[in-house]
Design a protein around this motif. Structure first.
Motif, PDB file in Angstrom:
ATOM      1  N   ARG A 127      41.267  39.430  33.077  1.00 39.22           N
ATOM      2  CA  ARG A 127      41.316  39.402  34.494  1.00 39.22           C
ATOM      3  C   ARG A 127      40.185  39.490  35.406  1.00 39.22           C
ATOM      4  NH1 ARG A 127      46.809  42.995  35.517  1.00 39.22           N
ATOM      5  NH2 ARG A 127      48.344  41.739  34.251  1.00 39.22           N
ATOM      6  N   SER A 128      39.415  40.295  34.627  1.00 38.68           N
ATOM      7  CA  SER A 128      38.040  40.246  35.390  1.00 38.68           C
ATOM      8  C   SER A 128      37.413  39.127  35.510  1.00 38.68           C
ATOM      9  CB  SER A 128      36.987  41.340  34.799  1.00 38.68           C
ATOM     10  OG  SER A 128      35.956  41.158  35.266  1.00 38.68           O
ATOM     11  N   GLN A 129      37.357  38.275  34.215  1.00 40.61           N
ATOM     12  CA  GLN A 129      37.095  37.030  34.306  1.00 40.61           C
ATOM     13  C   GLN A 129      37.625  35.942  35.200  1.00 40.61           C
ATOM     14  OE1 GLN A 129      34.190  36.125  32.642  1.00 40.61           O
ATOM     15  NE2 GLN A 129      34.286  34.055  33.874  1.00 40.61           N
ATOM     16  N   ALA A 130      39.093  36.332  35.405  1.00 35.86           N
ATOM     17  CA  ALA A 130      39.831  35.419  36.237  1.00 35.86           C
ATOM     18  C   ALA A 130      39.269  35.646  37.905  1.00 35.86           C
ATOM     19  CB  ALA A 130      41.150  35.587  36.258  1.00 35.86           C
ATOM     20  N   LEU A 131      38.974  36.992  38.098  1.00 36.16           N
ATOM     21  CA  LEU A 131      38.601  37.236  39.341  1.00 36.16           C
ATOM     22  C   LEU A 131      37.181  36.521  39.739  1.00 36.16           C
ATOM     23  CD1 LEU A 131      39.767  40.939  40.003  1.00 36.16           C
ATOM     24  CD2 LEU A 131      40.493  38.919  41.316  1.00 36.16           C
ATOM     25  N   LYS A 132      36.231  36.580  38.609  1.00 32.96           N
ATOM     26  CA  LYS A 132      34.976  36.017  38.783  1.00 32.96           C
ATOM     27  C   LYS A 132      35.178  34.689  39.124  1.00 32.96           C
ATOM     28  CE  LYS A 132      32.801  39.518  36.107  1.00 32.96           C
ATOM     29  NZ  LYS A 132      31.710  39.788  34.832  1.00 32.96           N
ATOM     30  N   ASP A 133      35.933  33.933  38.499  1.00 34.69           N
ATOM     31  CA  ASP A 133      36.188  32.364  38.576  1.00 34.69           C
ATOM     32  C   ASP A 133      36.783  32.164  39.803  1.00 34.69           C
ATOM     33  OD1 ASP A 133      35.494  32.140  36.000  1.00 34.69           O
ATOM     34  OD2 ASP A 133      37.610  31.974  35.029  1.00 34.69           O
ATOM     35  N   VAL A 134      37.685  32.996  40.308  1.00 35.64           N
ATOM     36  CA  VAL A 134      38.031  32.629  41.651  1.00 35.64           C
ATOM     37  C   VAL A 134      36.896  33.036  42.703  1.00 35.64           C
ATOM     38  CG1 VAL A 134      39.638  33.665  43.706  1.00 35.64           C
ATOM     39  CG2 VAL A 134      40.346  33.229  41.503  1.00 35.64           C
ATOM     40  N   ARG A 135      36.068  33.919  42.616  1.00 30.12           N
ATOM     41  CA  ARG A 135      35.117  34.113  43.346  1.00 30.12           C
ATOM     42  C   ARG A 135      34.068  32.985  43.164  1.00 30.12           C
ATOM     43  NH1 ARG A 135      33.474  39.050  41.439  1.00 30.12           N
ATOM     44  NH2 ARG A 135      35.606  40.013  41.925  1.00 30.12           N
ATOM     45  N   ALA A 136      33.656  32.644  42.004  1.00 29.08           N
ATOM     46  CA  ALA A 136      32.763  31.502  41.893  1.00 29.08           C
ATOM     47  C   ALA A 136      33.399  30.226  42.461  1.00 29.08           C
ATOM     48  CB  ALA A 136      32.569  31.187  40.457  1.00 29.08           C
ATOM     49  N   ALA A 137      34.407  30.129  42.518  1.00 33.12           N
ATOM     50  CA  ALA A 137      35.226  28.909  43.304  1.00 33.12           C
ATOM     51  C   ALA A 137      35.082  28.976  44.693  1.00 33.12           C
ATOM     52  CB  ALA A 137      36.540  28.531  42.808  1.00 33.12           C
ATOM     53  N   SER A 138      35.097  30.081  45.050  1.00 31.16           N
ATOM     54  CA  SER A 138      35.013  30.175  46.774  1.00 31.16           C
ATOM     55  C   SER A 138      33.556  30.390  47.062  1.00 31.16           C
ATOM     56  CB  SER A 138      35.895  31.308  46.957  1.00 31.16           C
ATOM     57  OG  SER A 138      35.266  32.511  46.650  1.00 31.16           O
ATOM     58  N   GLY A 139      32.645  30.414  46.253  1.00 31.20           N
ATOM     59  CA  GLY A 139      31.205  30.304  46.398  1.00 31.20           C
ATOM     60  C   GLY A 139      30.741  31.902  46.746  1.00 31.20           C
ATOM     61  N   VAL A 140      31.435  32.945  46.193  1.00 35.84           N
ATOM     62  CA  VAL A 140      30.891  34.260  46.588  1.00 35.84           C
ATOM     63  C   VAL A 140      29.927  34.472  45.103  1.00 35.84           C
ATOM     64  CG1 VAL A 140      31.584  36.722  46.974  1.00 35.84           C
ATOM     65  CG2 VAL A 140      32.676  34.600  48.118  1.00 35.84           C
ATOM     66  N   VAL A 141      28.941  35.196  45.184  1.00 42.26           N
ATOM     67  CA  VAL A 141      28.399  35.687  43.810  1.00 42.26           C
ATOM     68  C   VAL A 141      28.105  37.180  43.931  1.00 42.26           C
ATOM     69  CG1 VAL A 141      26.989  33.407  43.765  1.00 42.26           C
ATOM     70  CG2 VAL A 141      25.987  35.448  45.188  1.00 42.26           C
ATOM     71  N   ASP A 142      28.038  37.595  42.794  1.00 41.93           N
ATOM     72  CA  ASP A 142      27.984  39.007  42.395  1.00 41.93           C
ATOM     73  C   ASP A 142      26.453  39.161  42.247  1.00 41.93           C
ATOM     74  OD1 ASP A 142      30.724  39.700  42.525  1.00 41.93           O
ATOM     75  OD2 ASP A 142      30.764  39.529  40.337  1.00 41.93           O
ATOM     76  N   GLY A 143      26.037  40.829  42.384  1.00 36.15           N
ATOM     77  CA  GLY A 143      24.896  41.234  41.914  1.00 36.15           C
ATOM     78  C   GLY A 143      23.963  41.066  43.142  1.00 36.15           C
ATOM     79  N   ALA A 144      22.914  41.972  43.312  1.00 32.49           N
ATOM     80  CA  ALA A 144      21.831  42.332  44.248  1.00 32.49           C
ATOM     81  C   ALA A 144      20.808  41.083  44.148  1.00 32.49           C
ATOM     82  CB  ALA A 144      20.849  43.396  43.879  1.00 32.49           C
ATOM     83  N   ASN A 145      20.758  40.289  42.871  1.00 30.97           N
ATOM     84  CA  ASN A 145      19.886  39.198  42.910  1.00 30.97           C
ATOM     85  C   ASN A 145      20.539  37.793  43.156  1.00 30.97           C
ATOM     86  OD1 ASN A 145      21.461  38.950  40.800  1.00 30.97           O
ATOM     87  ND2 ASN A 145      19.689  38.692  39.140  1.00 30.97           N
ATOM     88  N   GLY A 146      21.822  37.961  43.686  1.00 37.52           N
ATOM     89  CA  GLY A 146      22.632  36.684  43.881  1.00 37.52           C
ATOM     90  C   GLY A 146      23.020  36.007  42.745  1.00 37.52           C
ATOM     91  N   ALA A 147      22.972  36.614  41.372  1.00 36.46           N
ATOM     92  CA  ALA A 147      23.395  35.723  40.151  1.00 36.46           C
ATOM     93  C   ALA A 147      24.828  36.075  39.936  1.00 36.46           C
ATOM     94  CB  ALA A 147      22.429  35.958  39.004  1.00 36.46           C
ATOM     95  N   ALA A 148      25.562  35.365  39.265  1.00 35.30           N
ATOM     96  CA  ALA A 148      26.923  35.752  38.894  1.00 35.30           C
ATOM     97  C   ALA A 148      26.735  36.679  37.614  1.00 35.30           C
ATOM     98  CB  ALA A 148      27.882  34.716  38.362  1.00 35.30           C
ATOM     99  N   SER A 149      27.434  37.780  37.659  1.00 36.25           N
ATOM    100  CA  SER A 149      27.441  38.715  36.528  1.00 36.25           C
ATOM    101  C   SER A 149      28.428  38.216  35.093  1.00 36.25           C
ATOM    102  CB  SER A 149      28.020  40.018  36.865  1.00 36.25           C
ATOM    103  OG  SER A 149      29.106  40.003  37.230  1.00 36.25           O
ATOM    104  N   THR A 150      27.678  38.460  34.033  1.00 34.38           N
ATOM    105  CA  THR A 150      28.555  38.125  32.844  1.00 34.38           C
ATOM    106  C   THR A 150      28.840  39.575  32.123  1.00 34.38           C
ATOM    107  OG1 THR A 150      26.237  38.247  31.512  1.00 34.38           O
ATOM    108  CG2 THR A 150      27.111  36.117  32.685  1.00 34.38           C
ATOM    109  N   VAL A 151      29.901  39.073  31.140  1.00 40.04           N
ATOM    110  CA  VAL A 151      30.546  40.066  30.496  1.00 40.04           C
ATOM    111  C   VAL A 151      29.858  39.957  28.879  1.00 40.04           C
ATOM    112  CG1 VAL A 151      32.583  41.217  29.298  1.00 40.04           C
ATOM    113  CG2 VAL A 151      32.834  39.991  31.654  1.00 40.04           C
ATOM    114  N   ASN A 152      29.267  41.105  28.380  1.00 39.46           N
ATOM    115  CA  ASN A 152      28.704  41.353  27.340  1.00 39.46           C
ATOM    116  C   ASN A 152      30.000  41.517  26.321  1.00 39.46           C
ATOM    117  OD1 ASN A 152      27.328  41.654  24.976  1.00 39.46           O
ATOM    118  ND2 ASN A 152      26.032  43.158  25.874  1.00 39.46           N
TER     119      ASN A 152
END
Length: 122
Positions: A23-48
């Motif tokens: 679900r977290s990845q699905a939300l990230k995909d939706v966010r990426a599709a809408s052009g919104v990025v995470d993190g202070a450096n503007g990069a999308a976060s990844t799950v380890n």
């Protein structure tokens, strides 16, 4: 008497962890599709995949909090007239709502698993 065996309880928790990550990845995909990025450096976060469950859950809660904060900020900006695209505001509100609902479902499943585990011990 509970019909769940100890191994089954662990499997349920691990399945729940996978669901949270999905679900977290699905939300990230939706966010990426809408052009919104995470993190202070503007990069999308990844799950380890080696991250433990507590860290994964904590990160998911932080993401939900950030999503809700973003939604509130967009709504306030719309009310001030700074944002004119109502679709973006509604998308942010819906994303926030879905994230919160998923969090409630995860909490309910975790509480249920915890209660089952506690019943098995005594």
């Amino acid at each position: 008497m509970s019909s769940i065996r100890p191994a089954s309880g662990v499997q349920d928790v691990m399945a729940l962890r996978q669901e949270v990550m999905a679900r977290s990845q699905a939300l990230k995909d939706v966010r990426a599709a809408s052009g919104v990025v995470d993190g202070a450096n503007g990069a999308a976060s990844t799950v380890n995949p080696t991250t433990d469950f507590a860290d994964t859950l904590g990160d998911a809660l932080k993401e939900v909090s950030a999503t809700q904060r973003r939604s509130s900020e967009m709504q306030a900006a719309y009310e001030r007239g700074e944002v004119t695209d109502i679709a973006q505001v509604m998308l942010a509100r819906q994303e926030s709502s879905v994230a919160f609902e998923a969090t409630l479902q995860v909490r309910n499943k975790l509480m249920s698993a915890y209660q089952e585990i506690m019943r098995m011990g005594g």
